[in-house]
Structures are given as C-alpha cells and as structure tokens.
Design a protein around this motif. Structure first.
Motif, PDB file in Angstrom:
ATOM      1  N   GLU A   1       9.668   3.829  -8.945  1.00 27.77           N
ATOM      2  CA  GLU A   1       9.785   2.521  -8.292  1.00 27.77           C
ATOM      3  C   GLU A   1       9.493   2.633  -6.798  1.00 27.77           C
ATOM      4  OE1 GLU A   1      13.089  -1.043  -7.558  1.00 27.77           O
ATOM      5  OE2 GLU A   1      13.613   0.722  -8.755  1.00 27.77           O
ATOM      6  N   ALA A   2      10.016   3.695  -6.165  1.00 28.57           N
ATOM      7  CA  ALA A   2       9.822   3.873  -4.728  1.00 28.57           C
ATOM      8  C   ALA A   2       8.348   4.069  -4.388  1.00 28.57           C
ATOM      9  CB  ALA A   2      10.641   5.061  -4.236  1.00 28.57           C
ATOM     10  N   PHE A   3       7.637   4.911  -5.136  1.00 36.03           N
ATOM     11  CA  PHE A   3       6.239   5.194  -4.803  1.00 36.03           C
ATOM     12  C   PHE A   3       5.304   4.053  -5.209  1.00 36.03           C
ATOM     13  CE2 PHE A   3       7.621   9.448  -3.864  1.00 36.03           C
ATOM     14  CZ  PHE A   3       6.733   9.839  -2.873  1.00 36.03           C
ATOM     15  N   ASP A   4       5.631   3.334  -6.268  1.00 35.66           N
ATOM     16  CA  ASP A   4       4.812   2.163  -6.609  1.00 35.66           C
ATOM     17  C   ASP A   4       4.860   1.136  -5.477  1.00 35.66           C
ATOM     18  OD1 ASP A   4       3.902   3.132  -9.004  1.00 35.66           O
ATOM     19  OD2 ASP A   4       5.363   2.043 -10.247  1.00 35.66           O
ATOM     20  N   LYS A   5       6.050   0.886  -4.952  1.00 31.68           N
ATOM     21  CA  LYS A   5       6.178  -0.071  -3.851  1.00 31.68           C
ATOM     22  C   LYS A   5       5.540   0.466  -2.574  1.00 31.68           C
ATOM     23  CE  LYS A   5       9.889  -2.411  -3.126  1.00 31.68           C
ATOM     24  NZ  LYS A   5      11.312  -2.790  -2.886  1.00 31.68           N
ATOM     25  N   ALA A   6       5.769   1.747  -2.281  1.00 26.99           N
ATOM     26  CA  ALA A   6       5.210   2.339  -1.064  1.00 26.99           C
ATOM     27  C   ALA A   6       3.684   2.303  -1.095  1.00 26.99           C
ATOM     28  CB  ALA A   6       5.709   3.771  -0.903  1.00 26.99           C
ATOM     29  N   ALA A   7       3.093   2.635  -2.241  1.00 30.18           N
ATOM     30  CA  ALA A   7       1.634   2.598  -2.360  1.00 30.18           C
ATOM     31  C   ALA A   7       1.117   1.171  -2.214  1.00 30.18           C
ATOM     32  CB  ALA A   7       1.207   3.194  -3.703  1.00 30.18           C
ATOM     33  N   TRP A   8       1.875   0.194  -2.724  1.00 36.14           N
ATOM     34  CA  TRP A   8       1.455  -1.206  -2.583  1.00 36.14           C
ATOM     35  C   TRP A   8       1.370  -1.591  -1.104  1.00 36.14           C
ATOM     36  CZ3 TRP A   8       3.173  -5.690  -0.382  1.00 36.14           C
ATOM     37  CH2 TRP A   8       2.536  -6.867  -0.778  1.00 36.14           C
ATOM     38  N   TYR A   9       2.364  -1.225  -0.310  1.00 38.94           N
ATOM     39  CA  TYR A   9       2.336  -1.542   1.123  1.00 38.94           C
ATOM     40  C   TYR A   9       1.187  -0.820   1.819  1.00 38.94           C
ATOM     41  CZ  TYR A   9       6.746  -4.071   0.977  1.00 38.94           C
ATOM     42  OH  TYR A   9       7.718  -4.999   0.712  1.00 38.94           O
ATOM     43  N   TYR A  10       0.946   0.436   1.496  1.00 40.78           N
ATOM     44  CA  TYR A  10      -0.163   1.160   2.119  1.00 40.78           C
ATOM     45  C   TYR A  10      -1.507   0.554   1.718  1.00 40.78           C
ATOM     46  CZ  TYR A  10       2.131   5.068   4.497  1.00 40.78           C
ATOM     47  OH  TYR A  10       2.840   5.841   5.382  1.00 40.78           O
ATOM     48  N   ASN A  11      -1.635   0.110   0.487  1.00 39.73           N
ATOM     49  CA  ASN A  11      -2.917  -0.429   0.026  1.00 39.73           C
ATOM     50  C   ASN A  11      -3.195  -1.827   0.560  1.00 39.73           C
ATOM     51  OD1 ASN A  11      -3.587   1.857  -1.421  1.00 39.73           O
ATOM     52  ND2 ASN A  11      -2.605   1.136  -3.308  1.00 39.73           N
ATOM     53  N   ASN A  12      -2.160  -2.577   0.924  1.00 41.89           N
ATOM     54  CA  ASN A  12      -2.352  -3.940   1.412  1.00 41.89           C
ATOM     55  C   ASN A  12      -2.315  -4.061   2.925  1.00 41.89           C
ATOM     56  OD1 ASN A  12      -2.462  -6.051  -0.931  1.00 41.89           O
ATOM     57  ND2 ASN A  12      -0.958  -4.523  -1.575  1.00 41.89           N
ATOM     58  N   PHE A  13      -1.762  -3.052   3.617  1.00 45.62           N
ATOM     59  CA  PHE A  13      -1.646  -3.149   5.071  1.00 45.62           C
ATOM     60  C   PHE A  13      -2.275  -1.969   5.807  1.00 45.62           C
ATOM     61  CE2 PHE A  13       1.824  -5.579   3.162  1.00 45.62           C
ATOM     62  CZ  PHE A  13       1.519  -6.837   3.665  1.00 45.62           C
ATOM     63  N   THR A  14      -2.923  -1.067   5.069  1.00 46.51           N
ATOM     64  CA  THR A  14      -3.766  -0.035   5.676  1.00 46.51           C
ATOM     65  C   THR A  14      -5.033   0.078   4.829  1.00 46.51           C
ATOM     66  OG1 THR A  14      -3.205   2.001   4.452  1.00 46.51           O
ATOM     67  CG2 THR A  14      -1.608   1.247   6.101  1.00 46.51           C
ATOM     68  N   SER A  15      -6.009   0.774   5.362  1.00 44.46           N
ATOM     69  CA  SER A  15      -7.225   1.063   4.588  1.00 44.46           C
ATOM     70  C   SER A  15      -7.307   2.556   4.265  1.00 44.46           C
ATOM     71  CB  SER A  15      -8.468   0.610   5.362  1.00 44.46           C
ATOM     72  OG  SER A  15      -8.500   1.190   6.649  1.00 44.46           O
ATOM     73  N   ILE A  16      -6.157   3.206   4.232  1.00 42.72           N
ATOM     74  CA  ILE A  16      -6.092   4.649   3.980  1.00 42.72           C
ATOM     75  C   ILE A  16      -6.450   4.949   2.529  1.00 42.72           C
ATOM     76  CG2 ILE A  16      -4.504   6.616   3.828  1.00 42.72           C
ATOM     77  CD1 ILE A  16      -2.997   5.375   6.221  1.00 42.72           C
ATOM     78  N   GLU A  17      -7.211   5.994   2.339  1.00 39.22           N
ATOM     79  CA  GLU A  17      -7.557   6.485   1.003  1.00 39.22           C
ATOM     80  C   GLU A  17      -6.964   7.881   0.837  1.00 39.22           C
ATOM     81  OE1 GLU A  17     -11.774   6.383   0.713  1.00 39.22           O
ATOM     82  OE2 GLU A  17     -11.909   4.201   0.914  1.00 39.22           O
ATOM     83  N   LYS A  18      -6.115   8.040  -0.152  1.00 42.88           N
ATOM     84  CA  LYS A  18      -5.449   9.328  -0.337  1.00 42.88           C
ATOM     85  C   LYS A  18      -4.847   9.393  -1.732  1.00 42.88           C
ATOM     86  CE  LYS A  18      -3.868  13.176   1.740  1.00 42.88           C
ATOM     87  NZ  LYS A  18      -4.599  14.059   2.668  1.00 42.88           N
ATOM     88  N   HIS A  19      -4.851  10.584  -2.309  1.00 48.63           N
ATOM     89  CA  HIS A  19      -4.095  10.816  -3.548  1.00 48.63           C
ATOM     90  C   HIS A  19      -3.070  11.903  -3.261  1.00 48.63           C
ATOM     91  CE1 HIS A  19      -3.096  11.050  -7.777  1.00 48.63           C
ATOM     92  NE2 HIS A  19      -3.090  12.392  -7.634  1.00 48.63           N
ATOM     93  N   VAL A  20      -1.828  11.664  -3.700  1.00 48.35           N
ATOM     94  CA  VAL A  20      -0.771  12.641  -3.481  1.00 48.35           C
ATOM     95  C   VAL A  20      -0.096  12.972  -4.808  1.00 48.35           C
ATOM     96  CG1 VAL A  20      -0.355  11.860  -1.124  1.00 48.35           C
ATOM     97  CG2 VAL A  20       0.984  10.883  -2.990  1.00 48.35           C
ATOM     98  N   ASN A  21       0.446  14.177  -4.864  1.00 45.42           N
ATOM     99  CA  ASN A  21       1.240  14.622  -6.001  1.00 45.42           C
ATOM    100  C   ASN A  21       2.702  14.680  -5.587  1.00 45.42           C
ATOM    101  OD1 ASN A  21      -0.838  15.237  -8.043  1.00 45.42           O
ATOM    102  ND2 ASN A  21      -1.522  16.743  -6.515  1.00 45.42           N
ATOM    103  N   VAL A  22       3.555  14.112  -6.419  1.00 48.40           N
ATOM    104  CA  VAL A  22       4.983  14.044  -6.121  1.00 48.40           C
ATOM    105  C   VAL A  22       5.715  15.004  -7.050  1.00 48.40           C
ATOM    106  CG1 VAL A  22       7.016  12.565  -6.031  1.00 48.40           C
ATOM    107  CG2 VAL A  22       4.766  11.647  -5.388  1.00 48.40           C
ATOM    108  N   ASN A  23       6.500  15.892  -6.448  1.00 53.16           N
ATOM    109  CA  ASN A  23       7.230  16.897  -7.208  1.00 53.16           C
ATOM    110  C   ASN A  23       8.731  16.697  -7.008  1.00 53.16           C
ATOM    111  OD1 ASN A  23       7.608  19.345  -8.728  1.00 53.16           O
ATOM    112  ND2 ASN A  23       8.112  20.355  -6.779  1.00 53.16           N
TER     113      ASN A  23
END
Length: 402
Positions: A263-285
């Motif tokens: 839930e945390a990363f889905d929301k965080a990615a939504w904010y980054y995708n709508n308010f930045t133009s950053i392109e990145k893939h991350v792995n969460v462990n």
C-alpha cells in the motif's frame, strides 16, 4: 346782556372745550397706533460652491445659504440631474453636515459612472425653494479589478499551481473569482474554469485534471455587476508523466508487513508519477534486521519490521535516495547546507507562501519536506505532493532523472 345771548356764549365755550380735548385725545391715540411696515419674506439666496471627491458612483458637493430670506430654513441640500437647470422635482439629497456659517455638505450616491451631472444648492423657507448657481461635474468611469498571476508557477503532470492576487479591487464588489484556461490563447469563462468557493484578494489556485506535456493558456478572472474582468494571460506547461515502478524482491503474503509495504509503495509511486517526471525501477526487500529503512542509488530499498516506517512517507523518502538524494555526486555538489539550485527553492517558496524559504540539508538528507523519519509523516496529501514537486525541482536543477 340778554339771557338768550348768555346761553349761546356758554354753549359756544363748551363746544370749543370739547373740540380741544377731542383733538388732543386723537393726536395721542394716533401716536400710539403708528405700526412699523411689515417685512417681506423672500426666497433663500444660496451659493453652490465646491465639488470634491468625485468617483464613479458618488460625489461630494458643498453649498452655502447666503441669506435665509427673512425666514428660518427648514431644509437644505443639493438637487441634481443629467439635464441642465435641475430642480427639487428632479433628484435631490438633503444636507448631511451643516456649519454655523451656513455652509453644508451633501454626498450624492448611486450615480451613473462616466456621466455628466448638473447640480444646484437649494434651501426651503416659508416662502418656498431657493436655488444657488448651477455647477456641473462628470462621474468617473468604472475602475475594473486588477488581477495578477504570480511569476512562479508550479506544474505536475496533471496539475498546475498559480498565485493570484488583486492589487486593486476597483469600484465594484467582486462576486466571483478564479481562473480560466485552455490549450488555445485568450481563454474565457466559456472555456475551462476554476472558481473559488469564497472571494479573497490573494490566493493560491490549483488547476487539476490536465494532460501531461501540454501547454495551457491561463488568465485570472473576476465577476462584478459590470461583467467579467480578466487579467493578463500567462502560459504554463505540464510536465512529462513519471514512470517510477517497484517490485518486491521476495514476498510472503502471510506476513502483514508486505500488505503495509504494498500500500505504501503503490501510493508513493503514484505521487512520483503524477508530480515528477522521474523514471526509475526499484526493488523492495523486507529484512527484519534493518532498523528502519535504507536505500541506494542502484535502486535497492530495504525495510525493517517497524510498522511505523512501513508507510507512504518513508517509501517516498527512500525512493528519493534511489534518484540521488544523499547518494549521488550531483546532490553533494548542490547541497552546501542550503540547496544551490534555483528551481527547487522556487517551488518550495511558492507552495509554502514563504518567499524566504530555502531547502536545507546535509550529505544524506534535505528538509523541509524530506520526510526524514516516521514522526514527519502526517499522512497529508500536500506533504506528499510538495515532497515530489521539490524533488522535481531538484531534478530541474541537475539531480539525475534515473
């Protein structure tokens, strides 16, 4: 002497005495009954003297009673008309202030703007209405509101923020205020519109639901009884939509931490995708040995077992590390106690309404809006939005995009 002659002489003497006393009495009575001539009452004599404080809908005039015509003044004021030679039967306004010298002041209200008026002082006494000399004046044209959009504008992929102010409200009350916008120049209220719920003279406006990478033409507007007034047109483009993705390195669906992290990363990615133009893939462990969370520029994020950190704010904080905050030479070059780039500081100043705000930091973190710890994560939308917008500003200042 005969008796007859004697009687005649006696009668003659009595007659003379009566005549004498009668004349004396008449003369005395005539002196007492002599009356002064009756003084004639005339119309008052006035002067229409000073015209002052002429505005679009009102004006102040002065008059003076020179002579009351021999009778007390029961009313005084100014009569006026859009035609010459105004009289009491046209429009009139009684005096609101009278001096002992006979001068009086009248405030004319509800005038038509941009109109020539003719006026006379008047006064009423027992004889009737007297008038002063005629004067004329022209009410001013209506001053429309002045609307201004601030120089600093901030955009995400679907939103634009602007500061709007009203340096001069003009002559009419503003009934509605907001922004009009479109993808072609000279937008009006017939196009797209964002309206405030209340009328204030200084506010921040957000235009939502826009298309990414699109230029918009924007004007502030205000509605009064005289119609719609627009400010100068400005342009602003939305940014490219971000492409920030993430995945678990491994997942145990029976472990509650994974649900919180998803839930945390889905929301965080939504904010980054709508308010930045950053392109990145991350792995969460998920690693119970990690005290809170950590990340590196290579796109690796570790989260520990503390549920206070398994939230959106911490996810965004660690995602910032993966794009260079505290992990890249460009960040260290620009962060010298305060951020040396212009755009990130402009965004912070505009979004916080603080023209003196600066991004501060050390070799690892920045603040404010760095969300440096669970205690800084209040869960508010604007915390997450401003964090992402500041990061977009850092990217514009030179921080890597990937």
């Amino acid at each position: 002497m005969s008796l007859y002659k004697c009687k005649n002489e006696i009668v003659a003497c009595v007659w003379c005495l009566l005549t004498l006393f009668s004349c004396s009495s008449d003369d005395h009575q005539g002196q007492n009954n002599t009356n002064e001539p009756t003084k004639e009452i005339t119309l008052p004599v006035l002067e229409t003297s000073t015209i002052e404080a002429v505005e679009a809908f009102k004006a102040t005039l002065w008059g003076k009673v020179i002579n009351n015509g021999g009778s007390s003044i029961s009313e005084r004021g100014i009569c006026y008309s859009i035609n010459e030679n105004p009289s009491y039967s046209d429009n009139y306004e009684k005096a609101g202030f009278v001096k002992g010298s006979g001068e009086f002041q009248v405030s004319l209200q509800n005038l038509q703007s941009g109109t020539t008026y003719y006026a006379k002082a008047y006064a009423v006494n027992e004889k009737g209405i007297g008038y002063g000399n005629e004067v004329s004046f022209s009410s001013l044209d209506i001053i429309a509101p002045t609307l201004k959009v601030g120089e600093i504008k901030v955009a995400g992929a679907h939103d634009i923020w602007l500061d709007v102010s009203v340096p001069n409200q003009g002559d009419l009350q503003i009934e509605e205020i907001g922004l009009v916008y479109g993808t072609t120049n000279n937008p009006t209220i017939e196009d797209n519109i964002v309206t405030r719920e209340d009328v204030v003279l200084d506010f921040k406006a957000r235009i939502p639901n826009l298309e990414p990478e699109t230029s918009y033409y924007i004007k502030a507007y205000a509605k009064t009884l005289n119609g719609i007034t627009y400010g100068d047109e400005v342009t602003m483009a939305t940014i490219k939509k971000g492409n920030f993705t993430w995945a678990f390195w491994w997942e145990d669906k029976n472990e509650p931490a994974f649900g919180r992290l998803r839930e945390a990363f889905d929301k965080a990615a939504w904010y980054y995708n709508n308010f930045t133009s950053i392109e990145k893939h991350v792995n969460v462990n998920y690693n119970t040995g990690t005290p809170t969370a950590d990340a590196n520029f290579d796109g690796w994020i570790n989260f520990g077992a503390n549920p206070d950190y398994q939230r959106t704010g911490t996810a965004m904080h660690e995602m910032a590390h993966t794009v260079g905050v505290g992990t890249h030479a460009k960040y260290w070059e620009l962060m010298k106690g305060t951020w040396q780039g212009n755009r990130a500081n402009e965004i912070l100043q505009m979004m916080t309404n603080d023209p003196n705000a600066e991004i501060k930091g050390d070799n690892t973190h920045f603040w404010p809006y760095g969300i440096n710890g669970a205690h800084e994560d209040d869960g508010s939308e604007m915390l997450y939005i401003i964090h992402a917008l500041v990061l977009q500003g850092m990217k514009a200042d030179g921080l890597p995009n990937k």
